[in-house]
Enzyme design. Structure first.
Site, PDB file in Angstrom:
ATOM      1  NE  ARG A 184      -3.517  -1.985  -0.619  1.00  0.00           N
ATOM      2  CZ  ARG A 184      -4.753  -2.370  -0.370  1.00  0.00           C
ATOM      3  NH1 ARG A 184      -5.520  -1.642   0.358  1.00  0.00           N
ATOM      4  NH2 ARG A 184      -5.214  -3.485  -0.906  1.00  0.00           N
ATOM      5  CB  SER A 234      -8.994  -0.525   3.769  1.00  0.00           C
ATOM      6  OG  SER A 234      -9.338  -1.732   3.157  1.00  0.00           O
ATOM      7  CD  GLU A 304      -5.601   1.377   2.290  1.00  0.00           C
ATOM      8  OE1 GLU A 304      -4.956   0.415   2.703  1.00  0.00           O
ATOM      9  OE2 GLU A 304      -6.295   1.351   1.273  1.00  0.00           O
TER      10      GLU A 304
HETATM   11  N1  EPU Z   1     -12.747 -10.391   8.549  1.00  0.00           N
HETATM   12  C1  EPU Z   1     -13.528 -10.480   9.669  1.00  0.00           C
HETATM   13  N2  EPU Z   1     -14.427  -9.490   9.938  1.00  0.00           N
HETATM   14  C2  EPU Z   1     -14.576  -8.400   9.130  1.00  0.00           C
HETATM   15  C3  EPU Z   1     -13.754  -8.303   7.994  1.00  0.00           C
HETATM   16  C4  EPU Z   1     -12.852  -9.309   7.721  1.00  0.00           C
HETATM   17  O1  EPU Z   1     -13.425 -11.435  10.436  1.00  0.00           O
HETATM   18  O2  EPU Z   1     -15.401  -7.546   9.442  1.00  0.00           O
HETATM   19  C5  EPU Z   1     -11.794 -11.476   8.245  1.00  0.00           C
HETATM   20  C6  EPU Z   1     -12.186 -12.205   6.939  1.00  0.00           C
HETATM   21  O3  EPU Z   1     -13.147 -13.207   7.207  1.00  0.00           O
HETATM   22  C7  EPU Z   1     -10.861 -12.759   6.494  1.00  0.00           C
HETATM   23  C8  EPU Z   1      -9.842 -11.711   6.968  1.00  0.00           C
HETATM   24  O4  EPU Z   1     -10.518 -10.934   7.954  1.00  0.00           O
HETATM   25  O5  EPU Z   1     -10.569 -13.956   7.131  1.00  0.00           O
HETATM   26  C9  EPU Z   1      -9.345 -10.813   5.832  1.00  0.00           C
HETATM   27  O6  EPU Z   1     -10.449 -10.122   5.246  1.00  0.00           O
HETATM   28  P1  EPU Z   1     -10.523  -9.782   3.665  1.00  0.00           P
HETATM   29  O7  EPU Z   1     -10.294 -11.048   2.879  1.00  0.00           O
HETATM   30  O8  EPU Z   1     -11.781  -9.037   3.435  1.00  0.00           O
HETATM   31  O9  EPU Z   1      -9.274  -8.904   3.369  1.00  0.00           O
HETATM   32  P2  EPU Z   1      -8.698  -7.633   4.093  1.00  0.00           P
HETATM   33  O10 EPU Z   1      -7.319  -7.961   4.521  1.00  0.00           O
HETATM   34  O11 EPU Z   1      -9.636  -7.120   5.130  1.00  0.00           O
HETATM   35  C10 EPU Z   1      -7.601  -6.555   2.004  1.00  0.00           C
HETATM   36  C11 EPU Z   1      -7.478  -5.149   1.506  1.00  0.00           C
HETATM   37  C12 EPU Z   1      -8.698  -4.762   0.669  1.00  0.00           C
HETATM   38  C13 EPU Z   1      -8.842  -5.730  -0.483  1.00  0.00           C
HETATM   39  C14 EPU Z   1      -9.001  -7.135   0.093  1.00  0.00           C
HETATM   40  C15 EPU Z   1      -9.082  -8.195  -0.982  1.00  0.00           C
HETATM   41  C16 EPU Z   1      -6.191  -3.912   3.153  1.00  0.00           C
HETATM   42  C17 EPU Z   1      -6.219  -2.951   4.278  1.00  0.00           C
HETATM   43  N3  EPU Z   1      -7.370  -4.235   2.618  1.00  0.00           N
HETATM   44  O12 EPU Z   1      -8.681  -6.566   2.921  1.00  0.00           O
HETATM   45  O13 EPU Z   1      -8.449  -3.474   0.136  1.00  0.00           O
HETATM   46  O14 EPU Z   1      -9.963  -5.377  -1.273  1.00  0.00           O
HETATM   47  O15 EPU Z   1      -7.847  -7.443   0.915  1.00  0.00           O
HETATM   48  O16 EPU Z   1      -7.850  -8.326  -1.601  1.00  0.00           O
HETATM   49  O17 EPU Z   1      -5.112  -4.339   2.745  1.00  0.00           O
HETATM   50  C18 EPU Z   1      -8.863  -1.120   0.146  1.00  0.00           C
HETATM   51  O18 EPU Z   1      -7.663  -0.958   0.149  1.00  0.00           O
HETATM   52  O19 EPU Z   1      -9.632  -0.137   0.141  1.00  0.00           O
HETATM   53  C19 EPU Z   1      -9.408  -2.473   0.205  1.00  0.00           C
HETATM   54  C20 EPU Z   1     -10.692  -2.676   0.308  1.00  0.00           C
END
Ligand code: EPU
Length: 311
Positions: A184, A234, A304
């Site tokens: 990022r 995010s 972020e």
């Molecule tokens: N999770 C929860 N509760 C929640 C949200 C997530 O338990 O409310 C758990 C999910 O079940 C999963 C883990 O957390 O096991 C990771 O969640 P997710 O797969 O949604 O990915 P993330 O790490 O939260 C990142 C990026 C997103 C991107 C997604 C998909 C960051 C900060 N965020 O989210 O980026 O779309 O992966 O690749 O790195 C953005 O930058 O605006 C953004 C949305």
């Protein structure tokens, strides 16, 4: 430069703009909520959309010469602008920065092109590598600054080079190996600049494979991220080894509200503007989350989204 009063700073800049014939296009006291995905943000003194590189060079150099604070905002998708707005000038790249051309596996695009539109363009040319970006609403320029990524793919995988304009009106091409991409973020080796052009190197692919990847990404987004209400993606970066969303969820913050701002019940790392939330409402929830995560896990969440404006 002598210290100018508020009024004379605005007047002198406007006079300078008139000399360049830009006074008709420049907007005064433009509400920035009209230009952000959050639909939040107070007014800025001057707002301008340079339509081509000559206009951009001219207005950029005048702003720098007159020490007018300036800000380029892409599509305003990763941004929270405070309610009192901004001093100076905000610019968003116009039509002349939204073109795409193809030469084999290479796409050359203006930095103002949005990711979904270049993703669609690549699909039509049977080029693979941009499927990850079909859901990301920002511009190409913004995507490079934040090293936008989705489900394991990022813009850094496909960058060939970028072209930037510096405040001294120098145009510099930076090749991929001189860009230090991280999670990022990206280091450019130059402090102040605007990205104007981008070259991407893609792979030949089959239409059915490309569309199937795009559909999977769209489905993931629909299932796991909020689609109702305005948001800025995010709020926090993932701390090493953790998911910010999962931590915020476990801290019981889903559904927290302040005015019309709400921690999303779909994904806890999103704060939604349900209608006419203020920047202060969003900031209140951001601070509340930071406090809870600090207390519960002793983890400091790094923001972020970019937060700017008069406090
Ligand atoms: N999770 C929860 N509760 C929640 C949200 C997530 O338990 O409310 C758990 C999910 O079940 C999963 C883990 O957390 O096991 C990771 O969640 P997710 O797969 O949604 O990915 P993330 O790490 O939260 C990142 C990026 C997103 C991107 C997604 C998909 C960051 C900060 N965020 O989210 O980026 O779309 O992966 O690749 O790195 C953005 O930058 O605006 C953004 C949305």
């Amino acid at each position: 430069m002598p210290l100018l009063t508020e009024l004379s700073y605005k007047e002198s800049f406007f006079r300078e703009m008139k000399k360049s014939g830009f006074e008709k296009q420049i907007k005064l006291n433009e509400p920035l909520k009209n230009h952000t995905s959050y639909r939040i943000g107070g007014p800025v003194d001057f707002y301008y959309v340079p339509e081509n590189i000559d206009e951009l060079k001219r207005i950029f150099s005048v702003a720098v010469k007159m020490k007018i604070p300036y800000k380029f905002i892409g599509n305003g998708t990763n941004l929270l602008i405070r309610d009192k707005g901004l001093k100076g000038i905000v610019m968003q790249l116009g039509k002349g920065f939204k073109n795409i051309t193809q030469s084999g596996r290479i796409l050359k695009a203006g930095a103002g092109v949005s990711l979904p539109s270049i993703s669609q363009y690549a699909f039509k040319q049977n080029l693979s590598g941009l499927e990850f970006s079909i859901n990301i609403p920002g511009t190409l320029g913004g995507a490079i600054i934040n090293n936008a990524s989705f489900r394991g793919n990022s813009i850094s995988d496909i960058i060939r080079n970028i072209t930037i304009l510096t405040p001294e009106n120098r145009i510099i091409k930076i090749t991929k190996n001189n860009l230090k991409f991280r999670y990022r973020s990206c280091e450019f080796g130059v402090e102040k600049f605007i990205i104007t052009k981008v070259e991407l190197e893609l792979a030949h692919g089959k239409k059915e494979n490309i569309i199937s990847k795009m559909e999977k990404n769209k489905k993931f987004r629909l299932n796991k991220q909020p689609v109702n209400g305005y948001n800025a993606g995010s709020i926090f970066k993932n701390p090493a080894g953790f998911s910010a969303g999962a931590l915020i969820d476990k801290a019981g913050a889903k559904g927290l509200r302040k005015g019309n701002a709400e921690v999303s019940n779909v994904h806890a790392n999103f704060i939604i503007n349900r209608g006419n939330a203020s920047a202060n409402d969003i900031l209140h929830l951001i601070r509340e989350i930071e406090k809870r995560i600090e207390e519960k896990y002793r983890i400091h969440l790094e923001r972020e989204i970019e937060i700017i404006g008069i406090e």
